[in-house]
Design an enzyme around this catalytic site. Structure first.
Site, mmCIF file in Angstrom:
data_model
loop_
_atom_site.group_PDB
_atom_site.id
_atom_site.type_symbol
_atom_site.label_atom_id
_atom_site.label_comp_id
_atom_site.label_asym_id
_atom_site.label_seq_id
_atom_site.Cartn_x
_atom_site.Cartn_y
_atom_site.Cartn_z
ATOM 1 N N ASP A 69 0.810 -1.221 0.000
ATOM 2 C CA ASP A 69 0.000 0.000 0.000
ATOM 3 C C ASP A 69 0.845 1.274 0.000
ATOM 4 O O ASP A 69 2.061 1.233 0.179
ATOM 5 C CB ASP A 69 -0.970 -0.007 1.204
ATOM 6 C CG ASP A 69 -0.291 -0.444 2.504
ATOM 7 O OD1 ASP A 69 0.953 -0.453 2.568
ATOM 8 O OD2 ASP A 69 -1.008 -0.782 3.466
ATOM 9 N N GLU A 145 -9.815 -2.091 5.548
ATOM 10 C CA GLU A 145 -10.474 -1.898 6.840
ATOM 11 C C GLU A 145 -11.687 -2.832 6.965
ATOM 12 O O GLU A 145 -12.138 -3.392 5.958
ATOM 13 C CB GLU A 145 -10.931 -0.437 6.950
ATOM 14 C CG GLU A 145 -9.809 0.589 6.831
ATOM 15 C CD GLU A 145 -8.893 0.666 8.051
ATOM 16 O OE1 GLU A 145 -8.979 -0.191 8.959
ATOM 17 O OE2 GLU A 145 -8.068 1.597 8.094
#
Ligand code: PGA
Length: 243
Positions: A69, A145
């Site tokens: 990421d 998430e």
């Protein structure tokens, strides 16, 4: 469910075990494709891989690395960007070629195209051979998430307030933490042939116990790993005990 679980005494021992797995992979396959992560957890692993390179000459000349990421808006020169982190803590200490070291480009003008490019890169490499992961207190892997689809590919995410707060320690002040990131999705992560998740310290205790005890659910992203055929979890006693 198949999960190879290794319990160790300490962060140091966890790092030792993880580095052995990655070093072995590179020695067995000089063209290995490694999936790498940032954060505090992998630092000990990287230190040991670098020490091994210096001492034993394990070569990264033909190795490719692909990171999970990157923050949207941070250039590679920004000290809190993940590209910068990887340069300082890993890439610059080995004979890895810069063109073979991949991190999503958080400054890309078209983020959708960047996400597609990154996912195709993973596919063109034939999937990664081994992926290193840490875990968030809420069970996130990469920046996936809770609630992220298990079918997700590389995508742009809105960071939760909790994640921004926890990651604020890597910035001058909390306001500086970007609100978005590009992350490999859960499905992108699961493409890896082997996955190694590291969990250390009391702050991660709840996440560890949820991973071990709860069913597979999109509300707890790391639980997706339990569906992977070659998943290794390494955790230390502090994470187990929570003290
Ligand atoms: P940490 O981060 O290694 O810094 O604890 C892990 C994560 O949030 O995924």
């Amino acid at each position: 469910m198949k999960m190879n679980i290794i319990e160790v005494e300490s962060y140091e021992e966890m790092s030792e075990k993880a580095s052995e797995l990655f070093i072995q992979k590179v020695r067995n396959n000089p063209n290995a494709k490694l999936g790498l992560a940032t954060g505090s957890t992998p630092l000990g692993t990287y230190k040991r891989m670098i020490a091994d390179y210096k001492k034993n000459g394990t070569s990264y000349k033909n190795v490719t690395t692909v990171n999970l990421d990157e923050y949207v808006g941070l250039s590679k020169k920004h000290p809190s960007s993940y590209r910068y982190y990887m340069n300082e803590r890993f890439y610059h200490h080995l004979n890895l070629k810069q063109e073979n070291a991949h991190v999503p480009d958080g400054t890309a003008l078209d983020l959708t195209i960047e996400c597609e490019r990154y996912e195709s890169l993973i596919d063109q490499l034939g999937g990664l051979d081994i992926q290193l992961l840490g875990i968030g207190q809420n069970g996130h892997i990469g920046f996936n998430e809770p609630g992220t689809s298990f079918d997700s590919l590389t995508h742009v995410v809105e960071l939760t307030e909790n994640t921004r707060e926890v990651n604020g320690r890597f910035f001058q002040n909390r306001e500086e933490v970007p609100t978005k990131a590009i992350t490999m999705g859960i499905a992108s992560i699961l493409k890896s042939k082997r996955i190694v998740l590291l969990i250390s310290g009391k702050e991660k205790s709840q996440a560890l116990h949820r991973l071990l005890n709860e069913d597979v659910t999109e509300n707890f992203p790391a639980s997706a790993l339990k569906k992977h055929p070659n998943f290794t979890l390494i955790y230390d006693k502090e994470a187990w005990k929570g003290v």
